[in-house]
Motif scaffolding. Structure first.
Motif, PDB file in Angstrom:
ATOM      1  N   CYS A  95      12.373  15.164 -11.485  1.00  0.00           N
ATOM      2  CA  CYS A  95      12.763  13.768 -11.311  1.00  0.00           C
ATOM      3  C   CYS A  95      11.516  12.903 -11.399  1.00  0.00           C
ATOM      4  O   CYS A  95      10.538  13.137 -10.678  1.00  0.00           O
ATOM      5  CB  CYS A  95      13.459  13.590  -9.960  1.00  0.00           C
ATOM      6  N   LEU A  96      11.518  11.953 -12.327  1.00  0.00           N
ATOM      7  CA  LEU A  96      10.385  11.048 -12.470  1.00  0.00           C
ATOM      8  C   LEU A  96      10.727   9.710 -11.840  1.00  0.00           C
ATOM      9  O   LEU A  96      11.643   9.014 -12.307  1.00  0.00           O
ATOM     10  CB  LEU A  96      10.043  10.833 -13.955  1.00  0.00           C
ATOM     11  N   GLU A  97       9.987   9.350 -10.804  1.00  0.00           N
ATOM     12  CA  GLU A  97      10.221   8.051 -10.167  1.00  0.00           C
ATOM     13  C   GLU A  97       9.660   6.934 -11.044  1.00  0.00           C
ATOM     14  O   GLU A  97       8.998   7.200 -12.043  1.00  0.00           O
ATOM     15  CB  GLU A  97       9.580   8.025  -8.773  1.00  0.00           C
ATOM     16  N   GLU A  98       9.863   5.714 -10.595  1.00  0.00           N
ATOM     17  CA  GLU A  98       9.460   4.548 -11.378  1.00  0.00           C
ATOM     18  C   GLU A  98       8.001   4.636 -11.827  1.00  0.00           C
ATOM     19  O   GLU A  98       7.103   4.940 -11.042  1.00  0.00           O
ATOM     20  CB  GLU A  98       9.660   3.280 -10.534  1.00  0.00           C
ATOM     21  N   GLY A  99       7.764   4.431 -13.119  1.00  0.00           N
ATOM     22  CA  GLY A  99       6.398   4.368 -13.649  1.00  0.00           C
ATOM     23  C   GLY A  99       5.686   5.703 -13.749  1.00  0.00           C
ATOM     24  O   GLY A  99       4.518   5.748 -14.138  1.00  0.00           O
ATOM     25  N   GLN A 133      15.002  10.466 -15.428  1.00  0.00           N
ATOM     26  CA  GLN A 133      13.916   9.491 -15.513  1.00  0.00           C
ATOM     27  C   GLN A 133      14.351   8.140 -14.954  1.00  0.00           C
ATOM     28  O   GLN A 133      15.368   7.578 -15.375  1.00  0.00           O
ATOM     29  CB  GLN A 133      13.490   9.301 -16.974  1.00  0.00           C
ATOM     30  N   HIS A 134      13.532   7.617 -14.018  1.00  0.00           N
ATOM     31  CA  HIS A 134      13.780   6.285 -13.487  1.00  0.00           C
ATOM     32  C   HIS A 134      12.984   5.247 -14.267  1.00  0.00           C
ATOM     33  O   HIS A 134      12.266   5.596 -15.207  1.00  0.00           O
ATOM     34  CB  HIS A 134      13.487   6.259 -11.982  1.00  0.00           C
ATOM     35  N   LYS A 135      13.108   4.007 -13.821  1.00  0.00           N
ATOM     36  CA  LYS A 135      12.540   2.845 -14.502  1.00  0.00           C
ATOM     37  C   LYS A 135      11.104   3.066 -15.010  1.00  0.00           C
ATOM     38  O   LYS A 135      10.246   3.544 -14.267  1.00  0.00           O
ATOM     39  CB  LYS A 135      12.538   1.704 -13.472  1.00  0.00           C
ATOM     40  N   GLN A 136      10.855   2.719 -16.244  1.00  0.00           N
ATOM     41  CA  GLN A 136       9.506   2.702 -16.832  1.00  0.00           C
ATOM     42  C   GLN A 136       8.789   4.055 -16.771  1.00  0.00           C
ATOM     43  O   GLN A 136       7.559   4.105 -16.857  1.00  0.00           O
ATOM     44  CB  GLN A 136       8.616   1.634 -16.151  1.00  0.00           C
ATOM     45  N   SER A 137       9.511   5.133 -16.605  1.00  0.00           N
ATOM     46  CA  SER A 137       8.839   6.442 -16.565  1.00  0.00           C
ATOM     47  C   SER A 137       8.740   7.013 -17.981  1.00  0.00           C
ATOM     48  O   SER A 137       9.496   6.638 -18.877  1.00  0.00           O
ATOM     49  CB  SER A 137       9.619   7.405 -15.666  1.00  0.00           C
ATOM     50  N   THR A 138       7.775   7.918 -18.168  1.00  0.00           N
ATOM     51  CA  THR A 138       7.559   8.526 -19.493  1.00  0.00           C
ATOM     52  C   THR A 138       7.508  10.038 -19.362  1.00  0.00           C
ATOM     53  O   THR A 138       6.732  10.574 -18.549  1.00  0.00           O
ATOM     54  CB  THR A 138       6.218   8.032 -20.098  1.00  0.00           C
ATOM     55  N   PHE A 139       8.320  10.698 -20.151  1.00  0.00           N
ATOM     56  CA  PHE A 139       8.318  12.166 -20.147  1.00  0.00           C
ATOM     57  C   PHE A 139       7.946  12.667 -21.547  1.00  0.00           C
ATOM     58  O   PHE A 139       8.603  12.322 -22.535  1.00  0.00           O
ATOM     59  CB  PHE A 139       9.702  12.693 -19.758  1.00  0.00           C
ATOM     60  N   ARG A 140       6.849  13.446 -21.605  1.00  0.00           N
ATOM     61  CA  ARG A 140       6.454  14.006 -22.898  1.00  0.00           C
ATOM     62  C   ARG A 140       6.516  15.525 -22.812  1.00  0.00           C
ATOM     63  O   ARG A 140       5.961  16.127 -21.892  1.00  0.00           O
ATOM     64  CB  ARG A 140       5.036  13.546 -23.276  1.00  0.00           C
ATOM     65  N   ASP A 197      15.817   1.405 -16.516  1.00  0.00           N
ATOM     66  CA  ASP A 197      15.455   0.636 -17.716  1.00  0.00           C
ATOM     67  C   ASP A 197      14.024   0.960 -18.145  1.00  0.00           C
ATOM     68  O   ASP A 197      13.129   1.173 -17.312  1.00  0.00           O
ATOM     69  CB  ASP A 197      15.551  -0.873 -17.424  1.00  0.00           C
ATOM     70  N   GLY A 198      13.821   0.970 -19.452  1.00  0.00           N
ATOM     71  CA  GLY A 198      12.465   1.119 -19.984  1.00  0.00           C
ATOM     72  C   GLY A 198      11.920   2.535 -19.930  1.00  0.00           C
ATOM     73  O   GLY A 198      10.723   2.739 -20.155  1.00  0.00           O
ATOM     74  N   ALA A 199      12.758   3.533 -19.647  1.00  0.00           N
ATOM     75  CA  ALA A 199      12.274   4.923 -19.643  1.00  0.00           C
ATOM     76  C   ALA A 199      12.042   5.379 -21.084  1.00  0.00           C
ATOM     77  O   ALA A 199      12.696   4.904 -22.009  1.00  0.00           O
ATOM     78  CB  ALA A 199      13.281   5.830 -18.959  1.00  0.00           C
ATOM     79  N   ALA A 200      11.074   6.287 -21.244  1.00  0.00           N
ATOM     80  CA  ALA A 200      10.757   6.772 -22.592  1.00  0.00           C
ATOM     81  C   ALA A 200      10.543   8.277 -22.568  1.00  0.00           C
ATOM     82  O   ALA A 200      10.002   8.814 -21.597  1.00  0.00           O
ATOM     83  CB  ALA A 200       9.486   6.088 -23.114  1.00  0.00           C
TER      84      ALA A 200
END
Lengths: 234, 248
Positions: free
Chosen positions: A25-29, A54-61, A83-86
């Motif tokens: 789980c990725l929290e905001e940012g 993925q939460h807001k503005q988080s990035t998973f590569r 919103d804004g997750a990538a």
């Protein structure tokens, strides 16, 4: 195994292949670089799964490299809740003998202004089997989603098999999405051109295969993670 | 250098070469002309061992060796070079890696050691200057994004690097402006030695005026129908190929 990535943290995770089921789980940012590098020490042919929220503005590569042979199967499920997750997914497979390499990807865009970018390449020889299935779902509320999904494959023998199924399901009306896959042979004109210059056929094939997968390898930030698997320097 | 006897070749079951006889001595430069579809490019493809073409009859001897039994790369190692009419783009393979693999392939074939990195770079630089190619070339993928002129200059650059015994220039002048043609011609002339030979395939007189081949052949319907000096190419420039067709 459950992993929580705190707000605005940047974590590098190297898959040790011990868990068959992973949740993250990725929290905001938050940002994660997940290295799924298969070598002879961590070979695990049992099906495994990784689910990511993925939460807001988080990035998973996600960086998956399986170029030394050996079977593997992974289901990767990503849900963009904020919103804004990538997410960026890079996969590179070189398989031979009777290897079977399977990647099942499911990306669920639920929020606005999210993006996903998927590039997987397979090189198959002998009797190897490659499977790629990638479903990108853009839900009704997921406006302004940007998504691209590409799966390119090279078959170098008559007996190898590639199964590929890129899927795109869109319910929002203001998005930019693409998906596609190709299956082909080595470029015979290029092979002959190289031979005419004196490059032995086997070397020419190896160079073209390396060139083919280099597009994926170049997208992986830390080259030292996979450099030892390559026969020639990066 | 090269002896072709009664060569017949076909592609997809269609016969293109219908009995070619050609002898090229050391140090000789020959021009090969002929209307479109007469078999000029097929001859260069057969000489270099392109697997698309099937030799159905005849023989080719290159410096005493049976060329037709050799793999394409071994023909190159023996000193055969083709400047392609359409150089192939190879994305992801840099000119440096490509050229190093080619040179070392040849050196290993002859039982020599690989070039060191320093020797190789020095050689690249020396030959690049000859063809007026800039130093960004080394890191670019082979022919990818090259202009038409750059591709042709890159062919002659590779010829300079590999120092072949017999070079075939297949319409190397097509698509070149007059300045680029001068660079290419000067490059070819500077590589000329008493023991190297050249076949120039072209439609135009201009390149031949620069290179001054001793012998001109006209290929028509898969056969050499006429052999002479530069007066032949001048006649073609002035009159076209109708007199060749009418004579047939």
């Amino acid at each position: 195994m459950q992993i929580e990535i705190r707000k605005n943290d940047h974590k590098i995770i190297v898959d040790d292949f011990s868990a068959s089921e992973m949740r993250m789980c990725l929290e905001e940012g938050a940002t994660v670089d997940f290295y799924n590098i298969i070598d002879s020490d961590n070979m695990n042919t049992a099906p495994r799964s990784l689910s990511v929220v993925q939460h807001k503005q988080s990035t998973f590569r996600f960086h998956s490299v399986n170029i030394k042979g050996g079977s593997s199967s992974l289901s990767l499920s990503i849900r963009h809740e904020g919103d804004g997750a990538a997410c960026v997914l890079n996969g590179c497979v070189v398989a031979g003998e009777r290897d079977r390499v399977e990647h099942n990807i499911h990306i669920d865009h639920q929020a606005q202004y999210c993006s996903s970018s998927v590039l997987y390449k397979y090189v198959l020889s002998d009797e190897a089997v490659g499977v790629f299935s990638g479903r990108v779902l853009v839900r009704k509320g997921a406006q302004h989603t940007i998504s691209d999904e590409t799966n390119n494959n090279l078959c170098t023998s008559r007996a190898c098999r590639m199964f590929t199924k890129p899927e795109l399901e869109i319910y929002a009306d203001d998005v930019k999405c693409s998906h596609g896959s190709t299956v082909g042979w080595l470029n015979e004109q290029a092979l002959f051109y190289m031979q005419q210059r004196g490059i032995p056929l086997a070397d020419a094939k190896r160079m073209l295969q390396r060139a083919f997968i280099s597009e994926v390898l170049n997208r992986i930030p830390d080259k030292s993670r996979y450099a030892h698997l390559l026969s020639e320097p990066v | 250098m090269l002896e072709i006897k009664n060569l017949h070749a076909s592609v997809d079951g269609k016969e293109i070469l219908r009995g070619i006889d050609l002898r090229i001595g050391d140090g000789e430069m020959h021009a090969l002309m002929g209307p479109n579809g007469s078999g000029k490019s097929t001859l260069s493809a057969v000489l270099t061992g392109n697997p698309m073409y099937e030799v159905t009859e005849g023989s080719i001897t290159f410096n005493g060796k049976d060329l037709l039994s050799m793999k394409p790369e071994d023909r190159a190692h023996e000193g055969l070079f083709l400047s392609f009419q359409y150089p192939v783009e190879i994305p992801g393979v840099s000119m440096t890696n490509f050229m190093r693999a080619a040179l070392n392939g040849k050196r290993r074939y002859h039982g020599e050691k690989d070039l060191t990195a320093a020797e190789f770079i020095r050689l690249m630089k020396e030959k690049r200057t000859l063809l007026q190619l800039d130093n960004k070339l080394a890191n670019r993928s082979v022919n990818e994004g090259f202009s038409g002129g750059e591709k042709k200059r890159n062919e002659i650059f590779q010829m300079a690097m590999l120092e072949p015994k017999l070079s075939i220039l297949d319409e190397t002048d097509s698509g070149l402006d007059v300045d680029a043609m001068k660079i290419v011609a000067d490059g070819v002339n500077s590589l000329k030695r008493a023991d190297t030979s050249c076949i120039i395939i072209t439609h135009y007189q201009r390149l031949l005026e620069y290179l001054q081949p001793e012998i001109v052949h006209i290929l028509y319907k898969g056969r050499i129908v006429c052999t002479g000096g530069m007066e032949l190419s001048r006649r073609i420039e002035a009159e076209g190929f109708d007199w060749v067709r009418n004579a047939d």
